[in-house]
Design a protein around this motif. Structure first.
Motif, PDB file in Angstrom:
ATOM      1  N   TYR A 297       0.871  -1.281   0.170  1.00 10.97           N
ATOM      2  CA  TYR A 297      -0.065   0.152  -0.188  1.00 10.97           C
ATOM      3  C   TYR A 297       0.823   1.235   0.173  1.00 10.97           C
ATOM      4  O   TYR A 297       0.412   2.320  -0.879  1.00 10.97           O
ATOM      5  N   TRP A 298       1.956   1.105   0.938  1.00 11.43           N
ATOM      6  CA  TRP A 298       2.886   2.430   0.879  1.00 11.43           C
ATOM      7  C   TRP A 298       3.681   2.512  -0.389  1.00 11.43           C
ATOM      8  O   TRP A 298       3.928   3.610  -0.832  1.00 11.43           O
TER       9      TRP A 298
ATOM     10  N   THR B  74       1.378   4.102  -2.935  1.00 17.21           N
ATOM     11  CA  THR B  74       1.194   5.384  -2.487  1.00 17.21           C
ATOM     12  C   THR B  74       2.400   6.316  -2.977  1.00 17.21           C
ATOM     13  O   THR B  74       2.064   7.478  -3.594  1.00 17.21           O
TER      14      THR B  74
ATOM     15  N   ALA C 186       2.074   6.568  -6.582  1.00 18.09           N
ATOM     16  CA  ALA C 186       1.242   7.708  -7.185  1.00 18.09           C
ATOM     17  C   ALA C 186       1.411   9.031  -6.816  1.00 18.09           C
ATOM     18  O   ALA C 186       1.307   9.831  -7.535  1.00 18.09           O
TER      19      ALA C 186
ATOM     20  N   PHE D 189      -7.660  10.587  -5.511  1.00 16.19           N
ATOM     21  CA  PHE D 189      -6.627   9.539  -4.983  1.00 16.19           C
ATOM     22  C   PHE D 189      -6.541   9.558  -3.750  1.00 16.19           C
ATOM     23  O   PHE D 189      -6.804   8.624  -2.924  1.00 16.19           O
ATOM     24  N   THR D 190      -6.354  10.702  -3.056  1.00 18.00           N
ATOM     25  CA  THR D 190      -5.955  11.094  -1.468  1.00 18.00           C
ATOM     26  C   THR D 190      -7.263  10.700  -0.858  1.00 18.00           C
ATOM     27  O   THR D 190      -6.929   9.891   0.216  1.00 18.00           O
TER      28      THR D 190
ATOM     29  N   TRP E 186      -7.543   6.895  -1.015  1.00 18.25           N
ATOM     30  CA  TRP E 186      -6.508   6.088  -0.344  1.00 18.25           C
ATOM     31  C   TRP E 186      -6.830   6.117   1.131  1.00 18.25           C
ATOM     32  O   TRP E 186      -6.575   5.070   1.881  1.00 18.25           O
TER      33      TRP E 186
ATOM     34  N   LEU F  53      -9.865   3.562   1.878  1.00 18.27           N
ATOM     35  CA  LEU F  53     -10.008   2.380   1.264  1.00 18.27           C
ATOM     36  C   LEU F  53      -9.724   1.303   2.495  1.00 18.27           C
ATOM     37  O   LEU F  53     -10.448   0.266   2.338  1.00 18.27           O
TER      38      LEU F  53
END
Length: 176
Positions: A26-27, A30, A33, A139-140, A143, A146
């Protein structure tokens, strides 16, 4: 114990353990992205890149926090003392405290309200935002929500009568 003490007993229905590999992936996604958004926003315009990225990283969590506090205040009719700011995934941002049980239906309803309200607010700003900044803000927002929505989805079977308890290594659903 005094005669006026109340004893609550809870029965564990389901536990969702946090897997470190999930957070590592996930990080990594991130960071990729974030770098891509920074390059794309800066490509479209320098002012949007200088303003947009901090607004997304700081502004979206603040908007979510304000909405959660507002919804809790209007639904419960008082300020939420058991909710606090958390810096760990999956409950990054404003979340229920680790020392309390909270109805899973309430958590689900609050998070779905925040999901849709922020998406609508961002949709209202769409005509004035560059497409890359708009995408970064969405997205933020997604994120941050989610991981919480995944946990709520995994506990959906028990949402009608379950109580959520957040621990350091897992989220558990209990019945009273």
């Amino acid at each position: 114990m005094s005669k006026e003490s109340t004893i609550y007993t809870y029965r564990l229905l389901k536990r969702v353990h946090y897997k470190p590999i999930f957070f590592q992936v996930y990080w990594i996604l991130t960071v990729c992205a974030f770098l891509g958004a920074t390059l794309a926003i800066s490509f479209w315009s320098v002012p949007a890149g200088l303003i947009g990225v901090p607004v997304g990283v700081i502004g979206i969590p603040l908007v979510q926090t304000l909405l959660l506090r507002l919804l809790l205040r209007t639904k419960v009719k008082h300020a939420p003392q058991s909710w606090s700011w958390s810096y760990q995934l999956p409950w990054f941002g404003y979340a229920p405290g680790t020392d309390t049980y909270i109805a899973l239906t309430k958590v689900r309803r609050l998070h779905f309200h925040v999901l849709w309200i922020v998406l609508v607010l961002l949709g209202c700003l769409y005509p004035w935002l560059p497409p890359s900044l708009f995408g970064f803000l969405i997205f933020t927002h997604l994120w941050l929500l989610l991981p919480r929505l995944i946990i709520i989805f995994l506990l959906r079977k028990h949402s009608s009568s379950g109580y959520l308890k957040i621990n350091e290594n897992d989220s558990s659903c209990y019945a009273q």
